[in-house]
Design a protein around this motif. Structure first.
Motif, PDB file in Angstrom:
ATOM      1  N   GLU A 151       0.829  -1.232   0.000  1.00  0.00           N
ATOM      2  CA  GLU A 151       0.000   0.000   0.000  1.00  0.00           C
ATOM      3  C   GLU A 151       0.850   1.263   0.000  1.00  0.00           C
ATOM      4  O   GLU A 151       0.354   2.341  -0.323  1.00  0.00           O
ATOM      5  CB  GLU A 151      -0.894   0.055   1.262  1.00  0.00           C
ATOM      6  N   LEU A 152       2.120   1.147   0.431  1.00  0.00           N
ATOM      7  CA  LEU A 152       2.970   2.342   0.550  1.00  0.00           C
ATOM      8  C   LEU A 152       4.188   2.267  -0.365  1.00  0.00           C
ATOM      9  O   LEU A 152       5.252   2.812  -0.067  1.00  0.00           O
ATOM     10  CB  LEU A 152       3.417   2.513   2.010  1.00  0.00           C
ATOM     11  N   SER A 153       4.033   1.566  -1.481  1.00  0.00           N
ATOM     12  CA  SER A 153       5.190   1.402  -2.366  1.00  0.00           C
ATOM     13  C   SER A 153       5.448   2.685  -3.174  1.00  0.00           C
ATOM     14  O   SER A 153       4.611   3.587  -3.227  1.00  0.00           O
ATOM     15  CB  SER A 153       4.967   0.214  -3.307  1.00  0.00           C
TER      16      SER A 153
ATOM     17  N   ARG B  89       9.192   7.750   8.286  1.00  0.00           N
ATOM     18  CA  ARG B  89       7.955   7.752   9.076  1.00  0.00           C
ATOM     19  C   ARG B  89       6.765   7.517   8.138  1.00  0.00           C
ATOM     20  O   ARG B  89       6.752   8.020   7.006  1.00  0.00           O
ATOM     21  CB  ARG B  89       7.859   9.152   9.716  1.00  0.00           C
ATOM     22  N   VAL B  90       5.763   6.792   8.611  1.00  0.00           N
ATOM     23  CA  VAL B  90       4.518   6.702   7.841  1.00  0.00           C
ATOM     24  C   VAL B  90       3.789   8.036   8.013  1.00  0.00           C
ATOM     25  O   VAL B  90       3.563   8.504   9.133  1.00  0.00           O
ATOM     26  CB  VAL B  90       3.666   5.494   8.296  1.00  0.00           C
ATOM     27  N   GLN B  91       3.472   8.676   6.896  1.00  0.00           N
ATOM     28  CA  GLN B  91       3.042  10.088   6.867  1.00  0.00           C
ATOM     29  C   GLN B  91       1.543  10.223   7.149  1.00  0.00           C
ATOM     30  O   GLN B  91       0.739  10.323   6.217  1.00  0.00           O
ATOM     31  CB  GLN B  91       3.353  10.686   5.498  1.00  0.00           C
ATOM     32  N   ARG B  92       1.225  10.216   8.419  1.00  0.00           N
ATOM     33  CA  ARG B  92      -0.178  10.262   8.843  1.00  0.00           C
ATOM     34  C   ARG B  92      -0.987  11.370   8.128  1.00  0.00           C
ATOM     35  O   ARG B  92      -2.143  11.163   7.726  1.00  0.00           O
ATOM     36  CB  ARG B  92      -0.205  10.540  10.352  1.00  0.00           C
TER      37      ARG B  92
ATOM     38  N   LEU C 289      -6.018   9.503   3.816  1.00  0.00           N
ATOM     39  CA  LEU C 289      -7.422   9.916   3.811  1.00  0.00           C
ATOM     40  C   LEU C 289      -8.195   9.101   4.848  1.00  0.00           C
ATOM     41  O   LEU C 289      -9.262   9.491   5.295  1.00  0.00           O
ATOM     42  CB  LEU C 289      -8.037   9.700   2.422  1.00  0.00           C
ATOM     43  N   ASN C 290      -7.628   7.959   5.245  1.00  0.00           N
ATOM     44  CA  ASN C 290      -8.333   7.022   6.116  1.00  0.00           C
ATOM     45  C   ASN C 290      -7.461   6.718   7.351  1.00  0.00           C
ATOM     46  O   ASN C 290      -6.410   6.094   7.236  1.00  0.00           O
ATOM     47  CB  ASN C 290      -8.587   5.759   5.273  1.00  0.00           C
TER      48      ASN C 290
ATOM     49  N   ARG D 233      -3.214   0.876  10.775  1.00  0.00           N
ATOM     50  CA  ARG D 233      -2.848  -0.489  10.381  1.00  0.00           C
ATOM     51  C   ARG D 233      -1.410  -0.548   9.859  1.00  0.00           C
ATOM     52  O   ARG D 233      -0.691  -1.516  10.093  1.00  0.00           O
ATOM     53  CB  ARG D 233      -3.834  -0.953   9.292  1.00  0.00           C
ATOM     54  N   LEU D 234      -0.964   0.551   9.216  1.00  0.00           N
ATOM     55  CA  LEU D 234       0.341   0.510   8.532  1.00  0.00           C
ATOM     56  C   LEU D 234       1.471   1.182   9.304  1.00  0.00           C
ATOM     57  O   LEU D 234       2.638   0.999   8.980  1.00  0.00           O
ATOM     58  CB  LEU D 234       0.220   1.188   7.158  1.00  0.00           C
TER      59      LEU D 234
END
Ligand code: CP
Length: 308
Positions: free
Chosen positions: A189-191, A227-230, A234-235, A241-242
């Motif tokens: 999902e984050l590729s 970092r996963v970019q909160r 959109l969700n 989850r990621l």
């Protein structure tokens, strides 16, 4: 000559021009005094429509250390953007006050648009998930200082490769150097965006994609954690989850080369355990510190006071 030039994405400057900036940054870091006061009478405007610690403060510190001054805002709520003023009008006006504009926006393409309305050079301090070229200067300079150069580098990028603008900018920048190989580590999902894949394919550059850090960490010369970019999701459930997809620990570092460097643009959340901070391979705080010197070199070059 970099005088008067805007920096919107990393390719705006040639490899030779980047070398000039890295050389100057090294001289400043080593204590050279010839640029002290070189920007007296010059003003930097920092227009931040999105939060920042490192980029804004290192730019402002850089300008103050060069003898110049700073104006600006750290969040749009304290500017007339809150009353509905367009970014174009804001930039048009501020560029009549300041000699250089540093701007961050959540909107992709905002810095390029700003450069079309500005009388002064514009430096992109991050435009949405698109680019962050001065972080790339910081990253390239850090790798060069530690490794001596980029030739033959196996560069791993881990985490949010979809929204991470620092990943996009550094990947593009590194493709200009010979023999750099890319390893992209992310959940599906984050590729990385397709345009980066297309660019790598077109340039015939070797890359691989995986969701397993442990499988590839032993091959890497540089691991760029992100970092996963909160703020780009959109969700919220999808973010939750990621967000902890990857956590770099000392245990995982045992699988890595002794000289592999760990970079991170920061801020860091959970993706690097704090126990890793003491490992000599962890260079992210040195990277952040170097960011100020490279921004000093950049400002001095763009403002035409460096003699380059
Ligand atoms: N690396 C980076 O851009 O950090 P800030 O968001 O704190 O500026």
């Amino acid at each position: 000559m970099l005088k008067g030039r805007s920096l919107i994405e990393p390719e705006d400057f040639s490899e030779d021009e980047l070398e000039v900036i890295f050389k100057l940054a090294a001289e400043i870091e080593e204590g050279a005094s010839f640029l002290r006061e070189s920007c007296r009478g010059k003003l930097l405007a920092s227009l931040f429509f999105e939060p920042s610690t490192r980029t804004r403060l290192s730019f402002e510190a850089a300008m103050l250390r060069l003898g110049g001054g700073t104006i600006g805002f750290a969040e749009p709520g304290s500017s007339s953007a809150a009353k509905g003023e367009s970014m174009a009008d804001t930039v048009r006006v501020v560029s009549s006050y300041a000699d250089v504009i540093v701007m961050r926006s959540p909107k992709e393409g905002a810095a390029l648009l700003a450069s079309r309305y500005s009388q002064s050079p514009v430096i992109n301090a991050g435009d949405g998930g698109h680019h962050h070229p001065t972080q790339t200067l910081t990253d390239l300079g850090t790798i060069k200082k530690i490794r001596g150069g980029f030739e033959g580098l196996t560069a791993g990028f881990c985490g949010d490769l979809k929204f991470g603008r620092t990943v996009h900018s550094l990947t593009k920048a590194l493709t200009r150097y010979t023999g750099v190989r890319f390893v992209f580590i992310s959940p599906g999902e984050l590729s990385v965006p397709n345009y980066l894949r297309d660019m790598l394919n077109k340039k015939n550059i070797e890359y691989m994609e995986t969701d397993r850090l442990e499988k590839v960490i032993g091959e890497l010369d540089m691991l760029y954690m992100t970092r996963v970019q909160r703020e780009r999701f959109l969700n919220e459930e999808e973010y939750l989850r990621l967000k902890d997809s990857y956590i770099l620990t000392l245990e995982k570092l045992k699988l890595a080369k002794k000289e592999m460097m760990v970079l991170h643009p920061l801020p860091r959340l959970n993706e690097i355990d704090i126990e890793v901070d003491e490992d000599p391979r962890a260079v992210y705080f040195k990277q952040a510190a170097y960011g100020m010197f490279v921004r000093m070199a950049l400002l001095a070059s763009i403002l035409g006071v460096s003699g380059n």
